[in-house]
Design a protein around this motif. Structure first.
Motif, PDB file in Angstrom:
ATOM      1  N   LYS A   1      13.508   7.962 -29.224  1.00  0.00           N
ATOM      2  CA  LYS A   1      13.257   8.537 -27.812  1.00  0.00           C
ATOM      3  C   LYS A   1      13.789   9.961 -27.424  1.00  0.00           C
ATOM      4  O   LYS A   1      13.329  10.703 -26.696  1.00  0.00           O
ATOM      5  CB  LYS A   1      14.056   7.352 -26.766  1.00  0.00           C
ATOM      6  N   GLU A   2      14.813  10.202 -28.077  1.00  0.00           N
ATOM      7  CA  GLU A   2      15.407  11.518 -28.044  1.00  0.00           C
ATOM      8  C   GLU A   2      14.596  12.313 -28.926  1.00  0.00           C
ATOM      9  O   GLU A   2      14.647  13.664 -28.429  1.00  0.00           O
ATOM     10  CB  GLU A   2      16.875  11.356 -28.737  1.00  0.00           C
ATOM     11  N   VAL A   3      13.828  12.245 -29.953  1.00  0.00           N
ATOM     12  CA  VAL A   3      13.241  13.094 -30.670  1.00  0.00           C
ATOM     13  C   VAL A   3      11.693  13.275 -30.426  1.00  0.00           C
ATOM     14  O   VAL A   3      11.120  14.370 -31.066  1.00  0.00           O
ATOM     15  CB  VAL A   3      13.542  12.995 -32.306  1.00  0.00           C
ATOM     16  N   ILE A   4      10.934  12.306 -29.759  1.00  0.00           N
ATOM     17  CA  ILE A   4       9.766  12.625 -29.424  1.00  0.00           C
ATOM     18  C   ILE A   4       9.579  12.602 -27.736  1.00  0.00           C
ATOM     19  O   ILE A   4       9.264  11.802 -27.229  1.00  0.00           O
ATOM     20  CB  ILE A   4       8.852  11.347 -29.886  1.00  0.00           C
ATOM     21  N   PRO A   5       9.931  13.804 -27.333  1.00  0.00           N
ATOM     22  CA  PRO A   5       9.978  14.084 -25.778  1.00  0.00           C
ATOM     23  C   PRO A   5       8.658  13.992 -25.084  1.00  0.00           C
ATOM     24  O   PRO A   5       8.523  13.448 -24.237  1.00  0.00           O
ATOM     25  CB  PRO A   5      10.616  15.403 -25.687  1.00  0.00           C
ATOM     26  N   ASP A   6       7.591  14.485 -26.052  1.00  0.00           N
ATOM     27  CA  ASP A   6       6.077  14.504 -25.484  1.00  0.00           C
ATOM     28  C   ASP A   6       5.484  13.032 -25.773  1.00  0.00           C
ATOM     29  O   ASP A   6       4.250  13.286 -25.943  1.00  0.00           O
ATOM     30  CB  ASP A   6       5.620  15.736 -25.583  1.00  0.00           C
ATOM     31  N   LEU A   7       5.916  12.108 -26.149  1.00  0.00           N
ATOM     32  CA  LEU A   7       5.372  10.958 -26.528  1.00  0.00           C
ATOM     33  C   LEU A   7       4.063  10.557 -25.488  1.00  0.00           C
ATOM     34  O   LEU A   7       2.945  10.598 -26.230  1.00  0.00           O
ATOM     35  CB  LEU A   7       6.273   9.555 -26.551  1.00  0.00           C
ATOM     36  N   VAL A   8       4.365  10.317 -24.563  1.00  0.00           N
ATOM     37  CA  VAL A   8       3.131   9.877 -23.609  1.00  0.00           C
ATOM     38  C   VAL A   8       2.161  11.099 -23.638  1.00  0.00           C
ATOM     39  O   VAL A   8       0.714  10.650 -23.714  1.00  0.00           O
ATOM     40  CB  VAL A   8       3.567   9.702 -22.178  1.00  0.00           C
ATOM     41  N   HIS A   9       2.237  12.350 -23.384  1.00  0.00           N
ATOM     42  CA  HIS A   9       1.362  13.241 -23.772  1.00  0.00           C
ATOM     43  C   HIS A   9       0.563  13.346 -24.844  1.00  0.00           C
ATOM     44  O   HIS A   9      -0.483  13.442 -24.925  1.00  0.00           O
ATOM     45  CB  HIS A   9       1.961  14.761 -22.996  1.00  0.00           C
ATOM     46  N   ASP A  10       1.257  13.470 -26.053  1.00  0.00           N
ATOM     47  CA  ASP A  10       0.625  13.484 -27.267  1.00  0.00           C
ATOM     48  C   ASP A  10      -0.303  12.119 -27.704  1.00  0.00           C
ATOM     49  O   ASP A  10      -1.158  12.228 -28.108  1.00  0.00           O
ATOM     50  CB  ASP A  10       1.835  13.475 -28.439  1.00  0.00           C
TER      51      ASP A  10
END
Length: 451
Positions: free
Chosen positions: A264-273
Protein backbone atom coordinates in the motif's frame (compact mmCIF):
# COMPACT_ATOMS: atom_id res chain seq x y z
CA UNK A 1 37.60 -15.51 -42.11
CA UNK A 2 34.28 -15.81 -43.88
CA UNK A 3 33.56 -14.42 -47.31
CA UNK A 4 31.68 -11.15 -46.67
CA UNK A 5 27.92 -11.44 -47.22
CA UNK A 6 24.98 -9.08 -47.40
CA UNK A 7 22.85 -10.07 -44.42
CA UNK A 8 19.42 -8.95 -43.24
CA UNK A 9 18.35 -9.34 -39.63
CA UNK A 10 14.60 -8.98 -39.13
CA UNK A 11 13.85 -7.52 -35.69
CA UNK A 12 15.72 -4.86 -33.73
CA UNK A 13 15.10 -6.43 -30.32
CA UNK A 14 17.90 -7.62 -28.08
CA UNK A 15 18.76 -10.83 -29.92
CA UNK A 16 18.58 -9.30 -33.39
CA UNK A 17 20.74 -6.36 -32.37
CA UNK A 18 23.41 -8.49 -30.66
CA UNK A 19 23.50 -10.85 -33.65
CA UNK A 20 23.95 -7.84 -35.94
CA UNK A 21 26.97 -6.67 -33.89
CA UNK A 22 28.60 -10.09 -34.21
CA UNK A 23 27.95 -10.36 -37.96
CA UNK A 24 29.19 -6.82 -38.63
CA UNK A 25 32.40 -7.44 -36.68
CA UNK A 26 32.94 -10.54 -38.84
CA UNK A 27 33.05 -8.28 -41.89
CA UNK A 28 29.52 -8.71 -43.24
CA UNK A 29 27.21 -5.94 -44.43
CA UNK A 30 24.31 -5.99 -41.97
CA UNK A 31 20.89 -4.34 -42.28
CA UNK A 32 18.40 -4.64 -39.40
CA UNK A 33 14.73 -4.21 -40.31
CA UNK A 34 11.96 -3.44 -37.85
CA UNK A 35 8.34 -2.50 -38.48
CA UNK A 36 8.26 -0.37 -35.32
CA UNK A 37 9.74 3.12 -34.83
CA UNK A 38 13.21 3.49 -33.36
CA UNK A 39 12.78 2.56 -29.67
CA UNK A 40 15.17 5.39 -28.77
CA UNK A 41 12.57 7.92 -29.91
CA UNK A 42 9.49 6.48 -28.16
CA UNK A 43 8.28 6.18 -24.57
CA UNK A 44 8.75 2.56 -23.50
CA UNK A 45 6.44 1.50 -20.68
CA UNK A 46 3.28 -0.26 -19.76
CA UNK A 47 3.84 -3.81 -20.99
CA UNK A 48 7.25 -4.96 -19.88
CA UNK A 49 8.80 -7.44 -17.49
CA UNK A 50 12.30 -6.43 -16.38
CA UNK A 51 15.01 -8.68 -17.73
CA UNK A 52 17.64 -10.52 -15.77
CA UNK A 53 21.07 -11.20 -17.23
CA UNK A 54 22.87 -14.32 -16.03
CA UNK A 55 26.01 -16.21 -17.02
CA UNK A 56 24.88 -17.34 -20.49
CA UNK A 57 23.96 -13.80 -21.49
CA UNK A 58 27.12 -12.31 -20.03
CA UNK A 59 29.26 -14.82 -21.95
CA UNK A 60 27.83 -13.69 -25.29
CA UNK A 61 28.41 -10.03 -24.36
CA UNK A 62 31.94 -10.70 -23.07
CA UNK A 63 32.91 -12.58 -26.23
CA UNK A 64 32.13 -9.48 -28.33
CA UNK A 65 33.54 -7.02 -25.77
CA UNK A 66 30.44 -5.06 -24.72
CA UNK A 67 29.70 -6.59 -21.30
CA UNK A 68 31.27 -3.65 -19.39
CA UNK A 69 28.90 -1.22 -21.13
CA UNK A 70 25.86 -3.28 -20.14
CA UNK A 71 26.95 -3.76 -16.52
CA UNK A 72 26.74 0.02 -16.09
CA UNK A 73 22.96 -0.05 -16.66
CA UNK A 74 22.11 -3.06 -14.47
CA UNK A 75 21.64 -3.74 -10.76
CA UNK A 76 23.01 -6.95 -9.19
CA UNK A 77 20.30 -9.07 -7.52
CA UNK A 78 21.64 -11.78 -5.22
CA UNK A 79 18.46 -13.14 -3.61
CA UNK A 80 14.71 -13.53 -3.60
CA UNK A 81 12.73 -11.53 -1.05
CA UNK A 82 9.56 -13.51 -0.33
CA UNK A 83 6.68 -11.35 0.96
CA UNK A 84 4.21 -13.60 2.78
CA UNK A 85 0.58 -12.60 3.24
CA UNK A 86 0.96 -12.37 7.02
CA UNK A 87 3.64 -9.70 6.65
CA UNK A 88 6.67 -11.95 7.11
CA UNK A 89 9.63 -11.36 4.80
CA UNK A 90 11.95 -14.28 3.97
CA UNK A 91 15.19 -14.02 2.01
CA UNK A 92 16.43 -16.85 -0.21
CA UNK A 93 19.93 -16.23 -1.55
CA UNK A 94 20.94 -17.34 -5.03
CA UNK A 95 24.06 -19.39 -5.61
CA UNK A 96 27.27 -18.83 -3.70
CA UNK A 97 28.56 -15.60 -2.15
CA UNK A 98 28.95 -12.96 -4.80
CA UNK A 99 26.79 -14.72 -7.40
CA UNK A 100 24.01 -12.47 -8.68
CA UNK A 101 21.73 -11.97 -11.63
CA UNK A 102 21.48 -8.44 -13.05
CA UNK A 103 18.18 -6.58 -13.30
CA UNK A 104 17.89 -4.57 -16.52
CA UNK A 105 15.15 -2.41 -17.94
CA UNK A 106 14.22 -3.85 -21.34
CA UNK A 107 13.82 -0.38 -22.86
CA UNK A 108 17.09 0.98 -21.48
CA UNK A 109 18.99 -2.14 -22.56
CA UNK A 110 17.50 -2.22 -26.06
CA UNK A 111 18.35 1.44 -26.67
CA UNK A 112 21.92 0.86 -25.50
CA UNK A 113 22.35 -2.19 -27.73
CA UNK A 114 21.16 -0.28 -30.80
CA UNK A 115 23.65 2.50 -30.02
CA UNK A 116 26.45 -0.07 -29.74
CA UNK A 117 25.40 -1.74 -33.02
CA UNK A 118 25.32 1.56 -34.90
CA UNK A 119 28.76 2.41 -33.49
CA UNK A 120 30.26 -0.62 -35.30
CA UNK A 121 28.46 0.16 -38.57
CA UNK A 122 25.21 -1.83 -38.45
CA UNK A 123 22.49 -0.07 -40.47
CA UNK A 124 18.98 0.03 -38.96
CA UNK A 125 15.85 0.43 -41.06
CA UNK A 126 12.98 1.28 -38.71
CA UNK A 127 9.33 1.47 -39.79
CA UNK A 128 10.10 -0.97 -42.61
CA UNK A 129 7.48 -3.72 -42.76
CA UNK A 130 8.69 -7.10 -43.96
CA UNK A 131 5.68 -9.19 -45.00
CA UNK A 132 7.30 -12.21 -46.58
CA UNK A 133 10.56 -13.82 -47.66
CA UNK A 134 11.34 -16.01 -50.66
CA UNK A 135 13.14 -18.92 -49.04
CA UNK A 136 14.91 -20.09 -52.19
CA UNK A 137 16.95 -16.91 -52.64
CA UNK A 138 16.58 -14.86 -49.40
CA UNK A 139 14.53 -12.10 -51.03
CA UNK A 140 12.56 -9.89 -48.62
CA UNK A 141 9.18 -8.44 -49.55
CA UNK A 142 8.60 -5.04 -48.00
CA UNK A 143 5.64 -2.67 -48.20
CA UNK A 144 3.29 -0.37 -46.31
CA UNK A 145 0.54 -2.98 -45.95
CA UNK A 146 0.11 -6.73 -46.31
CA UNK A 147 -2.21 -6.35 -49.29
CA UNK A 148 -0.50 -3.36 -50.90
CA UNK A 149 2.41 -3.11 -53.28
CA UNK A 150 5.66 -4.75 -52.20
CA UNK A 151 9.28 -4.02 -53.06
CA UNK A 152 11.82 -6.84 -53.31
CA UNK A 153 15.15 -6.68 -51.47
CA UNK A 154 17.71 -9.40 -52.22
CA UNK A 155 20.12 -10.65 -49.54
CA UNK A 156 22.60 -13.50 -49.17
CA UNK A 157 21.30 -14.44 -45.72
CA UNK A 158 18.20 -13.59 -43.70
CA UNK A 159 17.93 -14.09 -39.93
CA UNK A 160 14.45 -14.05 -38.40
CA UNK A 161 14.86 -12.43 -34.98
CA UNK A 162 11.35 -11.02 -35.09
CA UNK A 163 9.86 -12.66 -32.03
CA UNK A 164 7.14 -15.16 -31.20
CA UNK A 165 4.95 -14.04 -34.11
CA UNK A 166 7.78 -13.99 -36.64
CA UNK A 167 6.96 -13.24 -40.31
CA UNK A 168 10.04 -15.19 -41.39
CA UNK A 169 8.90 -18.27 -39.50
CA UNK A 170 5.37 -17.77 -40.87
CA UNK A 171 6.78 -18.37 -44.36
CA UNK A 172 8.81 -21.39 -43.20
CA UNK A 173 5.72 -22.90 -41.58
CA UNK A 174 4.12 -23.28 -45.00
CA UNK A 175 6.70 -25.87 -46.03
CA UNK A 176 6.08 -29.56 -45.60
CA UNK A 177 7.85 -31.31 -42.71
CA UNK A 178 7.84 -28.15 -40.58
CA UNK A 179 6.70 -28.79 -36.98
CA UNK A 180 5.03 -25.96 -35.12
CA UNK A 181 3.08 -25.55 -31.88
CA UNK A 182 1.83 -22.51 -30.00
CA UNK A 183 0.22 -22.36 -26.58
CA UNK A 184 -1.10 -19.40 -24.65
CA UNK A 185 -1.04 -19.62 -20.85
CA UNK A 186 -4.30 -19.04 -19.03
CA UNK A 187 -2.30 -16.49 -17.04
CA UNK A 188 -1.61 -12.92 -18.18
CA UNK A 189 0.45 -10.11 -16.74
CA UNK A 190 0.18 -6.42 -16.04
CA UNK A 191 2.93 -3.92 -15.32
CA UNK A 192 2.79 -1.85 -12.13
CA UNK A 193 5.29 0.59 -10.68
CA UNK A 194 7.05 1.33 -7.38
CA UNK A 195 8.47 4.87 -7.67
CA UNK A 196 11.73 5.95 -6.06
CA UNK A 197 11.90 7.82 -2.78
CA UNK A 198 12.17 11.62 -3.03
CA UNK A 199 15.96 11.36 -2.71
CA UNK A 200 16.17 8.78 -5.53
CA UNK A 201 16.72 5.74 -3.31
CA UNK A 202 14.74 2.50 -3.55
CA UNK A 203 11.72 2.01 -1.27
CA UNK A 204 12.47 -1.69 -0.75
CA UNK A 205 15.71 -3.71 -0.89
CA UNK A 206 17.25 -3.01 -4.29
CA UNK A 207 19.36 -6.17 -4.51
CA UNK A 208 16.41 -8.57 -4.36
CA UNK A 209 13.89 -10.05 -6.72
CA UNK A 210 10.75 -9.37 -4.68
CA UNK A 211 8.01 -12.02 -4.89
CA UNK A 212 4.56 -12.02 -3.33
CA UNK A 213 3.58 -15.71 -3.85
CA UNK A 214 -0.16 -16.36 -3.63
CA UNK A 215 -0.69 -19.72 -5.33
CA UNK A 216 -2.54 -19.17 -8.60
CA UNK A 217 -1.28 -15.60 -8.86
CA UNK A 218 1.72 -13.57 -7.74
CA UNK A 219 3.33 -10.15 -7.81
CA UNK A 220 7.01 -9.63 -8.46
CA UNK A 221 9.28 -6.58 -8.58
CA UNK A 222 12.75 -5.91 -10.00
CA UNK A 223 14.85 -2.77 -9.40
CA UNK A 224 15.73 -0.02 -11.87
CA UNK A 225 18.71 2.35 -11.78
CA UNK A 226 16.50 5.40 -11.12
CA UNK A 227 15.35 4.04 -7.73
CA UNK A 228 12.07 2.64 -9.03
CA UNK A 229 10.92 -0.95 -9.40
CA UNK A 230 9.12 -2.51 -12.33
CA UNK A 231 6.39 -4.71 -10.86
CA UNK A 232 4.55 -7.46 -12.69
CA UNK A 233 1.24 -8.93 -11.55
CA UNK A 234 0.71 -12.45 -12.94
CA UNK A 235 -2.89 -13.69 -12.71
CA UNK A 236 -5.40 -15.91 -14.50
CA UNK A 237 -7.61 -14.12 -17.00
CA UNK A 238 -10.78 -15.75 -15.60
CA UNK A 239 -11.94 -17.00 -12.22
CA UNK A 240 -12.29 -15.79 -8.64
CA UNK A 241 -8.91 -14.06 -8.37
CA UNK A 242 -8.38 -12.91 -11.94
CA UNK A 243 -8.05 -9.90 -14.20
CA UNK A 244 -11.67 -10.40 -15.21
CA UNK A 245 -12.74 -10.09 -11.56
CA UNK A 246 -10.92 -6.76 -11.09
CA UNK A 247 -12.89 -4.48 -13.38
CA UNK A 248 -13.78 -1.87 -10.74
CA UNK A 249 -11.58 0.38 -8.66
CA UNK A 250 -12.97 -0.67 -5.26
CA UNK A 251 -12.50 -4.38 -6.05
CA UNK A 252 -8.90 -3.75 -7.06
CA UNK A 253 -8.14 -1.79 -3.87
CA UNK A 254 -9.80 -4.46 -1.68
CA UNK A 255 -7.94 -7.23 -3.50
CA UNK A 256 -4.54 -5.62 -2.92
CA UNK A 257 -5.41 -4.81 0.70
CA UNK A 258 -6.20 -8.48 1.27
CA UNK A 259 -3.43 -10.21 -0.65
CA UNK A 260 -0.61 -7.64 -0.87
CA UNK A 261 -1.14 -5.46 2.22
CA UNK A 262 2.53 -4.38 2.46
CA UNK A 263 2.40 -2.77 -1.01
CA UNK A 264 0.00 0.00 0.00
CA UNK A 265 2.77 2.45 0.90
CA UNK A 266 5.05 1.61 -2.04
CA UNK A 267 2.61 1.44 -5.00
CA UNK A 268 0.88 4.84 -4.70
CA UNK A 269 -0.44 4.84 -8.28
CA UNK A 270 -1.91 1.33 -8.17
CA UNK A 271 -5.35 2.25 -9.54
CA UNK A 272 -3.97 4.50 -12.29
CA UNK A 273 -1.32 1.99 -13.42
CA UNK A 274 -3.66 -0.99 -13.28
CA UNK A 275 -6.33 0.50 -15.49
CA UNK A 276 -3.95 2.36 -17.82
CA UNK A 277 -1.54 -0.49 -18.60
CA UNK A 278 -2.66 -3.31 -20.88
CA UNK A 279 -3.14 -6.89 -19.72
CA UNK A 280 -0.59 -8.84 -21.74
CA UNK A 281 -0.44 -12.46 -22.80
CA UNK A 282 2.16 -15.17 -22.27
CA UNK A 283 2.80 -17.49 -25.20
CA UNK A 284 5.01 -20.54 -25.68
CA UNK A 285 6.05 -21.51 -29.18
CA UNK A 286 8.11 -24.43 -30.46
CA UNK A 287 9.10 -25.25 -34.02
CA UNK A 288 11.57 -27.20 -36.11
CA UNK A 289 13.58 -26.88 -38.31
CA UNK A 290 14.95 -23.43 -37.50
CA UNK A 291 16.82 -23.04 -40.79
CA UNK A 292 16.31 -23.35 -44.54
CA UNK A 293 19.21 -24.60 -46.63
CA UNK A 294 22.13 -22.16 -46.36
CA UNK A 295 20.32 -18.82 -46.40
CA UNK A 296 17.52 -18.49 -43.77
CA UNK A 297 17.68 -19.01 -39.98
CA UNK A 298 15.46 -18.30 -37.00
CA UNK A 299 16.96 -17.16 -33.71
CA UNK A 300 15.68 -16.18 -30.25
CA UNK A 301 11.91 -16.04 -29.68
CA UNK A 302 11.23 -16.60 -33.39
CA UNK A 303 12.57 -20.14 -32.87
CA UNK A 304 11.53 -20.82 -29.26
CA UNK A 305 9.30 -18.42 -27.33
CA UNK A 306 9.19 -19.32 -23.63
CA UNK A 307 7.45 -17.94 -20.54
CA UNK A 308 9.48 -15.57 -18.34
CA UNK A 309 9.51 -17.42 -15.01
CA UNK A 310 13.16 -18.51 -15.06
CA UNK A 311 14.45 -15.16 -16.30
CA UNK A 312 16.12 -16.96 -19.20
CA UNK A 313 14.32 -15.64 -22.31
CA UNK A 314 17.05 -13.15 -23.21
CA UNK A 315 19.81 -15.46 -22.00
CA UNK A 316 18.71 -18.40 -24.16
CA UNK A 317 18.50 -16.07 -27.18
CA UNK A 318 21.98 -14.71 -26.52
CA UNK A 319 23.27 -18.26 -26.08
CA UNK A 320 21.80 -19.08 -29.52
CA UNK A 321 24.19 -16.45 -30.87
CA UNK A 322 27.17 -17.92 -28.97
CA UNK A 323 26.48 -21.35 -30.49
CA UNK A 324 25.90 -19.95 -33.98
CA UNK A 325 29.22 -18.06 -33.78
CA UNK A 326 30.95 -21.22 -32.56
CA UNK A 327 29.66 -23.02 -35.67
CA UNK A 328 30.72 -20.15 -37.94
CA UNK A 329 34.25 -20.27 -36.49
CA UNK A 330 34.29 -24.04 -36.98
CA UNK A 331 32.86 -24.35 -40.50
CA UNK A 332 33.84 -21.10 -42.24
CA UNK A 333 31.85 -20.56 -45.45
CA UNK A 334 29.81 -23.78 -45.22
CA UNK A 335 26.61 -22.04 -44.14
CA UNK A 336 24.40 -25.08 -44.63
CA UNK A 337 26.54 -27.07 -42.19
CA UNK A 338 26.69 -24.05 -39.84
CA UNK A 339 22.88 -23.81 -39.78
CA UNK A 340 22.29 -27.56 -39.40
CA UNK A 341 24.81 -27.81 -36.53
CA UNK A 342 23.37 -24.72 -34.85
CA UNK A 343 19.77 -25.96 -34.83
CA UNK A 344 20.75 -29.49 -33.83
CA UNK A 345 22.71 -28.15 -30.85
CA UNK A 346 20.11 -25.63 -29.72
CA UNK A 347 16.74 -27.37 -30.17
CA UNK A 348 16.95 -29.82 -27.19
CA UNK A 349 18.23 -27.03 -24.95
CA UNK A 350 15.48 -24.62 -25.99
CA UNK A 351 12.90 -27.33 -25.22
CA UNK A 352 14.52 -27.95 -21.82
CA UNK A 353 14.46 -24.29 -20.73
CA UNK A 354 10.84 -24.04 -21.92
CA UNK A 355 9.97 -26.88 -19.55
CA UNK A 356 12.00 -25.40 -16.69
CA UNK A 357 10.36 -21.99 -17.17
CA UNK A 358 6.86 -23.46 -16.88
CA UNK A 359 7.84 -25.33 -13.71
CA UNK A 360 9.33 -22.21 -12.17
CA UNK A 361 5.96 -20.44 -12.17
CA UNK A 362 4.73 -23.07 -9.70
CA UNK A 363 7.90 -22.65 -7.65
CA UNK A 364 7.67 -18.85 -7.50
CA UNK A 365 3.91 -18.52 -7.02
CA UNK A 366 3.36 -21.41 -4.60
CA UNK A 367 6.45 -23.20 -3.32
CA UNK A 368 8.38 -20.12 -2.18
CA UNK A 369 5.72 -19.71 0.53
CA UNK A 370 5.98 -23.37 1.58
CA UNK A 371 8.12 -24.14 4.65
CA UNK A 372 9.02 -27.63 3.43
CA UNK A 373 10.23 -26.34 0.08
CA UNK A 374 12.33 -23.65 1.77
CA UNK A 375 13.84 -26.30 4.06
CA UNK A 376 14.70 -28.46 1.05
CA UNK A 377 16.45 -25.52 -0.62
CA UNK A 378 18.33 -24.82 2.63
CA UNK A 379 19.54 -28.44 2.80
CA UNK A 380 20.61 -28.35 -0.85
CA UNK A 381 22.60 -25.16 -0.33
CA UNK A 382 24.22 -26.53 2.85
CA UNK A 383 25.18 -29.80 1.15
CA UNK A 384 26.40 -28.00 -1.98
CA UNK A 385 28.61 -25.70 0.09
CA UNK A 386 30.16 -28.75 1.80
CA UNK A 387 30.43 -30.85 -1.36
CA UNK A 388 30.57 -28.52 -4.37
CA UNK A 389 32.01 -31.33 -6.49
CA UNK A 390 28.99 -33.56 -5.74
CA UNK A 391 26.05 -31.15 -5.88
CA UNK A 392 25.21 -27.98 -7.76
CA UNK A 393 21.58 -26.89 -7.29
CA UNK A 394 19.42 -26.72 -10.42
CA UNK A 395 19.00 -22.94 -10.21
CA UNK A 396 22.78 -22.49 -10.18
CA UNK A 397 23.19 -24.87 -13.13
CA UNK A 398 20.71 -22.84 -15.16
CA UNK A 399 21.70 -19.36 -14.01
CA UNK A 400 25.35 -19.38 -12.95
CA UNK A 401 26.80 -21.87 -15.41
CA UNK A 402 26.74 -22.50 -19.15
CA UNK A 403 25.98 -26.23 -18.80
CA UNK A 404 23.48 -27.19 -21.53
CA UNK A 405 19.90 -26.66 -20.34
CA UNK A 406 19.00 -30.25 -21.29
CA UNK A 407 21.70 -31.60 -18.97
CA UNK A 408 20.68 -29.21 -16.18
CA UNK A 409 17.06 -30.41 -16.46
CA UNK A 410 18.04 -34.11 -16.33
CA UNK A 411 20.39 -33.67 -13.37
CA UNK A 412 17.87 -31.41 -11.61
CA UNK A 413 15.20 -34.12 -11.86
CA UNK A 414 17.66 -36.67 -10.49
CA UNK A 415 18.59 -34.42 -7.57
CA UNK A 416 14.94 -33.72 -6.81
CA UNK A 417 14.23 -37.46 -6.47
CA UNK A 418 17.06 -37.69 -3.95
CA UNK A 419 15.70 -34.73 -1.97
CA UNK A 420 12.18 -36.17 -1.95
CA UNK A 421 13.59 -39.33 -0.37
CA UNK A 422 15.61 -37.36 2.18
CA UNK A 423 12.62 -35.18 3.11
CA UNK A 424 10.22 -38.11 3.52
CA UNK A 425 12.38 -40.81 5.10
CA UNK A 426 14.41 -38.95 7.74
CA UNK A 427 12.28 -38.28 10.83
CA UNK A 428 12.52 -34.84 12.44
CA UNK A 429 14.29 -33.49 9.34
CA UNK A 430 13.42 -29.93 10.43
CA UNK A 431 15.85 -30.21 13.36
CA UNK A 432 18.37 -32.54 11.72
CA UNK A 433 18.62 -30.80 8.36
CA UNK A 434 22.38 -30.12 8.67
CA UNK A 435 23.32 -33.33 10.49
CA UNK A 436 25.80 -36.07 9.58
CA UNK A 437 22.82 -38.39 9.04
CA UNK A 438 21.40 -36.19 6.28
CA UNK A 439 24.83 -35.69 4.71
CA UNK A 440 25.52 -39.45 4.61
CA UNK A 441 22.03 -40.17 3.25
CA UNK A 442 22.49 -37.78 0.32
CA UNK A 443 25.98 -39.18 -0.45
CA UNK A 444 24.62 -42.72 -0.33
CA UNK A 445 21.72 -41.88 -2.66
CA UNK A 446 24.04 -40.08 -5.08
CA UNK A 447 26.23 -43.16 -5.41
CA UNK A 448 23.39 -45.69 -5.56
CA UNK A 449 21.09 -43.96 -8.04
CA UNK A 450 21.94 -43.84 -11.71
CA UNK A 451 20.40 -41.02 -13.68
Amino acid sequence: MQTPQKIAVIGSGLVGTLLAIYLKKMGHTVHVFDRSPDIRTVEFSGRSINLVMSNRGWKSLEDIGIDHEIRKIGIPVDKRAIHLQDGKLNYQFYGKDGEAIFSLSRGVLNRKMIDLAEAVGVEFKFEHKIWDVTLADATLHIGESERGEWTELKYDKVFGADGAFSRIRHRMQRQSLFDYSQEFMKIGYKELHIPANADGTHKIDKNSLHIWPRGQFMLMALPNLDGSFTCTLFMPFEGENSFNALQEEDKLVDFFAKYFPDTKEVIPDLVHDFFKNPTSYLVMMKCFPWTHEDNIALIGDAAHAIVPFYGQGMNVGFEDISVLVEMINKYGDDWELIFKSYEKSRKPNADAIAELSMRNFIEMSTKTADEKFLLQKKIEKWFSDKHPEKWLPLYSRVTFSTQPYSEALAIGDFQNKIMEEVMTTIPDIENKWNSLEVEEKIISLLSSKVH
